[in-house]
Design a protein around this motif. Structure first.
Motif, short mmCIF file in Angstrom:
data_model
loop_
_atom_site.label_atom_id
_atom_site.label_comp_id
_atom_site.label_asym_id
_atom_site.label_seq_id
_atom_site.Cartn_x
_atom_site.Cartn_y
_atom_site.Cartn_z
N VAL A 109 30.78 33.46 54.31
CA VAL A 109 31.99 32.83 53.78
C VAL A 109 32.46 33.55 52.53
CG1 VAL A 109 32.93 30.73 52.73
CG2 VAL A 109 31.49 30.56 54.75
N LEU A 110 31.52 33.98 51.68
CA LEU A 110 31.89 34.65 50.44
C LEU A 110 32.39 36.07 50.69
CD1 LEU A 110 28.98 33.55 48.07
CD2 LEU A 110 31.33 32.69 48.10
N ASP A 111 31.90 36.69 51.76
CA ASP A 111 32.21 38.11 51.99
C ASP A 111 33.38 38.35 52.94
OD1 ASP A 111 30.21 38.81 50.29
OD2 ASP A 111 28.78 39.42 51.83
N GLY A 112 33.78 37.37 53.71
CA GLY A 112 34.80 37.64 54.72
C GLY A 112 35.54 36.41 55.16
N PRO A 113 36.30 36.54 56.23
CA PRO A 113 37.10 35.41 56.72
C PRO A 113 36.24 34.30 57.29
CG PRO A 113 37.20 37.24 58.26
CD PRO A 113 36.48 37.75 57.04
N GLN A 114 36.79 33.10 57.29
CA GLN A 114 36.05 31.95 57.79
C GLN A 114 35.70 32.09 59.26
OE1 GLN A 114 36.82 27.77 56.28
NE2 GLN A 114 38.78 28.73 55.78
N ARG A 115 36.53 32.78 60.02
CA ARG A 115 36.25 32.90 61.45
C ARG A 115 34.95 33.66 61.70
NH1 ARG A 115 40.73 36.40 60.89
NH2 ARG A 115 40.26 38.59 61.31
N ALA A 116 34.58 34.54 60.77
CA ALA A 116 33.31 35.25 60.92
C ALA A 116 32.15 34.28 60.73
CB ALA A 116 33.22 36.40 59.93
N ALA A 117 32.25 33.42 59.71
CA ALA A 117 31.20 32.43 59.48
C ALA A 117 31.13 31.45 60.65
CB ALA A 117 31.47 31.68 58.18
N ALA A 118 32.28 31.07 61.20
CA ALA A 118 32.29 30.17 62.35
C ALA A 118 31.62 30.83 63.55
CB ALA A 118 33.72 29.76 62.69
N ALA A 119 31.88 32.13 63.75
CA ALA A 119 31.24 32.85 64.84
C ALA A 119 29.73 32.88 64.66
CB ALA A 119 31.79 34.27 64.92
N ALA A 120 29.28 33.06 63.42
CA ALA A 120 27.84 33.04 63.15
C ALA A 120 27.24 31.68 63.47
CB ALA A 120 27.57 33.40 61.69
N ALA A 121 27.97 30.60 63.14
CA ALA A 121 27.49 29.26 63.45
C ALA A 121 27.31 29.07 64.95
CB ALA A 121 28.47 28.22 62.90
N PHE A 122 28.27 29.55 65.73
CA PHE A 122 28.14 29.45 67.19
C PHE A 122 26.98 30.32 67.69
CE2 PHE A 122 32.45 27.74 66.92
CZ PHE A 122 32.38 26.70 67.84
N GLY A 123 26.75 31.45 67.04
CA GLY A 123 25.61 32.27 67.41
C GLY A 123 24.29 31.57 67.14
N MET A 124 24.20 30.87 66.01
CA MET A 124 22.99 30.11 65.69
C MET A 124 22.73 29.02 66.71
SD MET A 124 23.66 29.74 61.60
CE MET A 124 23.84 31.20 60.55
N ILE A 125 23.79 28.30 67.10
CA ILE A 125 23.62 27.22 68.08
C ILE A 125 23.26 27.79 69.44
CG2 ILE A 125 24.78 25.32 69.24
CD1 ILE A 125 24.06 24.88 66.26
N ALA A 126 23.85 28.93 69.81
CA ALA A 126 23.51 29.57 71.07
C ALA A 126 22.03 29.97 71.09
CB ALA A 126 24.39 30.80 71.30
N ALA A 127 21.54 30.48 69.95
CA ALA A 127 20.12 30.84 69.87
C ALA A 127 19.23 29.61 69.98
CB ALA A 127 19.85 31.58 68.56
N GLY A 128 19.64 28.52 69.32
CA GLY A 128 18.88 27.28 69.42
C GLY A 128 18.83 26.75 70.85
N ALA A 129 19.98 26.84 71.55
CA ALA A 129 20.02 26.39 72.95
C ALA A 129 19.12 27.25 73.82
CB ALA A 129 21.45 26.41 73.46
N ALA A 130 19.14 28.57 73.58
CA ALA A 130 18.30 29.48 74.36
C ALA A 130 16.83 29.20 74.11
CB ALA A 130 18.64 30.93 74.03
N GLN A 131 16.48 28.94 72.84
CA GLN A 131 15.08 28.65 72.53
C GLN A 131 14.64 27.34 73.16
OE1 GLN A 131 12.81 29.67 69.44
NE2 GLN A 131 14.20 31.00 68.33
#
Length: 204
Positions: free
Chosen positions: A14-36
């Motif tokens: 969030v501090l380094d770039g646009p919010q959409r990048a942080a949102a994409a990271a959040a979806f990546g985290m949830i995808a990893a949690g679902a896979a695990q």
């Protein structure tokens, strides 16, 4: 949902770039949690528990990833301000999106991968879900179905919390007019990554 590497990564993005990048990271985290959770349901969690050497290798890989992000955050904290002065606060959210050159590469894909690796590199996530969720499956419900439904609810709440955190950090960041405060935030983020890397490596 407790403070940890995921929230530290979200804060840095969030501090380094646009919010959409942080949102994409959040979806990546949830995808990893679902896979695990899925792999845990298929027996991978039990397999890793039965093979300590594989679990240790997986744990060290996750610790190495966290340590890399700690170094990146520390480098951002130590980066000198432009022209030797305090400099303006880095653009965030929509400001950063408007400032991007039209031909620049979108950061969302890279952020998604970062989020995926941040959560996916910690084998304890899947083991926690497999140990925590089954006890809440109602009697008479198929265990596999119950765990899938509970995992979906848990991960949905996790996504909501990550997006709320993203908005809170964004609102706070817009009021940070001192580059020193931003650098301090990067330093704290590096400390969080480093602490969790050591804990993961040592099995804590």
């Amino acid at each position: 949902m407790a403070p940890g590497p995921d929230l530290a990564l979200m804060t840095r993005l969030v501090l380094d770039g646009p919010q959409r990048a942080a949102a994409a990271a959040a979806f990546g985290m949830i995808a990893a949690g679902a896979a695990q959770a899925l792999l845990g349901a298929l027996g991978l969690a039990a397999f890793l528990a039965a093979r300590p050497e594989l679990f240790t290798a997986f744990r060290w890989t996750g610790a190495a990833a966290l340590l890399v992000w700690a170094c990146l955050a520390l480098r951002a904290a130590l980066r000198p301000a432009p022209h030797g002065g305090p400099g303006p606060m880095p653009a965030t959210g929509d400001d950063a999106a408007r400032a991007e050159p039209s031909g620049s590469r979108s950061p969302t894909g890279r952020a998604f991968i970062q989020g995926l690796l941040c959560t996916g590199s910690n084998p304890k996530v899947g083991m926690f879900l497999m140990a925590f969720l089954p006890q809440f499956v109602p009697p008479g419900v198929d265990p596999a179905t119950g765990v899938v439904v509970l995992a979906a609810c848990y991960l949905s709440l996790g996504l909501i919390w990550l997006l709320i955190w993203m908005r809170l950090v964004h609102r706070l960041a817009r009021r940070m007019h001192s580059a020193r405060v931003v650098r301090l935030t990067h330093a704290l983020t590096a400390a969080v990554f480093g602490t969790f890397a050591v804990r993961l490596a040592l099995g804590g």
